[in-house]
Write a protein that holds these residues in place. Structure first.
Motif, PDB file in Angstrom:
ATOM      1  N   PHE A  33      14.458  -6.494  12.989  1.00  0.00           N
ATOM      2  CA  PHE A  33      14.316  -5.397  11.977  1.00  0.00           C
ATOM      3  C   PHE A  33      15.626  -5.146  11.539  1.00  0.00           C
ATOM      4  CE2 PHE A  33      11.009  -1.776  10.661  1.00  0.00           C
ATOM      5  CZ  PHE A  33      11.183  -2.173   9.409  1.00  0.00           C
ATOM      6  N   HIS A  35      17.685  -2.532   9.003  1.00  0.00           N
ATOM      7  CA  HIS A  35      17.765  -1.387   8.086  1.00  0.00           C
ATOM      8  C   HIS A  35      19.420  -1.277   7.482  1.00  0.00           C
ATOM      9  CE1 HIS A  35      13.963   0.013   9.196  1.00  0.00           C
ATOM     10  NE2 HIS A  35      13.809   0.786   8.490  1.00  0.00           N
ATOM     11  N   CYS A 270       7.335  -1.617  15.882  1.00  0.00           N
ATOM     12  CA  CYS A 270       8.759  -1.602  15.540  1.00  0.00           C
ATOM     13  C   CYS A 270       9.399  -0.572  16.363  1.00  0.00           C
ATOM     14  CB  CYS A 270       8.831  -1.285  14.031  1.00  0.00           C
ATOM     15  SG  CYS A 270       8.054   0.084  13.250  1.00  0.00           S
ATOM     16  N   SER A 272      13.628   0.985  17.394  1.00  0.00           N
ATOM     17  CA  SER A 272      15.017   0.699  17.120  1.00  0.00           C
ATOM     18  C   SER A 272      15.781   0.831  18.472  1.00  0.00           C
ATOM     19  CB  SER A 272      15.379   2.022  16.162  1.00  0.00           C
ATOM     20  OG  SER A 272      16.622   1.722  15.672  1.00  0.00           O
ATOM     21  N   TRP A 278      16.877   4.511  12.418  1.00  0.00           N
ATOM     22  CA  TRP A 278      16.817   3.022  11.978  1.00  0.00           C
ATOM     23  C   TRP A 278      18.179   2.549  11.307  1.00  0.00           C
ATOM     24  CZ3 TRP A 278      12.483   0.936  13.957  1.00  0.00           C
ATOM     25  CH2 TRP A 278      11.388   1.728  14.414  1.00  0.00           C
ATOM     26  N   ASN A 312      14.786  -3.308  16.015  1.00  0.00           N
ATOM     27  CA  ASN A 312      15.703  -2.662  14.896  1.00  0.00           C
ATOM     28  C   ASN A 312      17.181  -2.624  15.152  1.00  0.00           C
ATOM     29  OD1 ASN A 312      16.113  -1.597  12.053  1.00  0.00           O
ATOM     30  ND2 ASN A 312      16.768   0.054  13.348  1.00  0.00           N
TER      31      ASN A 312
END
Length: 439
Positions: A33, A35, A270, A272, A278, A312
């Motif tokens: 993921f 960000h 999900c 991080s 994130w 993430n």
């Protein structure tokens, strides 16, 4: 149905929820993921991707003080955009790191709640990565690099935007008007699908209004029936207030969803690496990051429980991935290089976990059972109480695939005591026993 005629989905949840999930998603298991946006410029505070909201709406002390101390009076959040330059962004380098992590798909922020689009959206004038900041199509460049390495492309997209004038008007009407949806959300979603043909749409920012406001069922019916990705695309469950854990494709439920028992629907966690954010935080401390054993322990639990694991990272505003994030991703990939057989395309076993000598999680593939051991046993023997052995039972450690291990039954029908070999190095502090001929 006549041969060769695919079912068409109606724009209601009963029909849409009945769509089978494309198989690639369950087999992939691991995703990265990403960000990245204007929020990466201040890169400050808990959940830094919400910086604008914390500062403007919540007037949270940390962000207010940070701005007073470091920026002139009258500085607006939009003034950060020209500083989002991405001057070191090398999509091929990113894609190499993602491939090295063992991930099979990448989910990239096309647009977060700040509304800044990382592609040249015609519906986001002067608030996109081509008009301002990097002057590059970040989605397009990363999409091409990811696909060159046979990774699947996912796009994160926030339905709402905190401060878009049309959204604020709709909000003021109690969401009885849909100006924002008609002129911003839906045109951009369709544009993303047509331009980049994502394999996955990770929807978010849905919770203020019902799915009927967002026209989610109409969009999904188009996506599944007529879009260029209709046969491969996967979606999550964030399509309107009350939808999550109930409607859509697979379930994300809440962030960092951690079910205690085996869910009966495909799901994804999900998580991080930076446990406090994130988006990138310039002030993050090493003690706030997950170490490799924590990541592997979390991922193994998720896969044993039938989930996918989406890990993430928040890149820096200049396009660099912090070396500590790269090191974690490469460490995960090294572990999967040895143990991936127990992860990719696996299914939950009849028992997911046991804790006799050390904690272990089970997965299964075809007729093989894998026991993933978290922590090396202190004695040379390891007891597994759950598997039922047979004369054909064979036990190996994936580190030494050609060396059968000696074992003895615990009772006549159930369990086995395995004599463990010399400990192989594992920076992830986890090892996998392959059990053939057990039930």
């Amino acid at each position: 149905m006549a041969p060769g005629c695919a079912a068409r989905y109606a724009a209601n949840w009963t029909s849409l929820d009945a769509r089978p999930l494309p198989q690639w998603f369950d087999e992939a298991k691991i995703g990265v993921f990403v960000h990245w946006g204007v929020f990466s410029v201040p890169g400050f505070g808990q959940y830094s991707e919400w910086f604008w909201y914390w500062w403007q709406s919540k007037k949270r002390a940390a962000e207010v003080e940070f701005m007073q101390k470091n920026y002139p009076p009258g500085f607006k959040y939009t003034d950060f955009a020209p500083e989002f330059r991405a001057e070191f962004f090398d999509p091929d380098n990113w894609a190499d790191i993602f491939q090295a992590s063992g991930a099979r798909y990448v989910v990239f922020t096309s647009k977060h709640h700040e509304g800044f689009t990382n592609w040249p959206s015609a519906d986001s004038w002067n608030w996109n990565s081509v008009d301002v900041g990097p002057h590059r199509d970040l989605v397009g460049e990363l999409a091409a690099a990811v696909r060159k390495r046979s990774l699947r492309l996912g796009l994160y997209h926030s339905l709402y935007e905190w401060y878009h004038p049309l959204f604020l008007l709709d909000q003021a009407s109690g969401f009885k008007t849909q100006n924002f949806v008609a002129r911003k959300t839906l045109p951009e979603l369709v544009n993303l699908v047509m331009a980049y043909k994502p394999d996955l749409i990770w929807s978010d920012g849905d919770w203020e209004a019902p799915d009927t406001y967002w026209n989610s069922t109409q969009f999904l019916a188009w996506l599944y029936n007529d879009s260029p990705v209709k046969d491969v695309v996967v979606t999550n469950d964030r399509w309107g207030k009350g939808c999550y854990c109930k409607h859509g494709g697979y379930y994300n439920c809440a962030d960092r969803y951690t079910p205690g028992e085996l869910p009966d629907h495909k799901w994804e966690k999900c998580q991080s690496i930076d446990t406090r954010s994130w988006g990138y935080r310039r002030d993050m401390q090493l003690s706030e990051l997950m170490d490799l054993p924590s990541i592997i322990k979390d991922m193994v639990y998720v896969v044993a429980m039938g989930g996918n694991y989406l890990l993430n990272i928040g890149p820096m505003a200049d396009g660099m991935i912090a070396p500590v994030f790269e090191e974690r991703l490469r460490g995960l990939g090294s572990w999967l290089g040895i143990n991936g057989e127990a992860i990719y395309a696996s299914k939950p076993w009849r028992v997911q976990t046991e804790n006799s000598t050390v904690q272990m999680w089970y997965t299964a593939k075809n007729s093989i059972v894998y026991a993933i051991v978290l922590g090396w046993p202190t004695k040379q023997t390891l007891q597994l109480t759950t598997p039922r052995t047979s004369k054909a039972t064979r036990v190996t450690l994936l580190d030494y695939p050609n060396v059968p291990l000696k074992w003895a039954p615990v009772t006549q029908t159930t369990g086995l005591m395995v004599i463990m070999p010399t400990i192989p190095v594992s920076t992830g502090n986890a090892w996998t026993l392959k059990l053939e001929g057990v039930a």
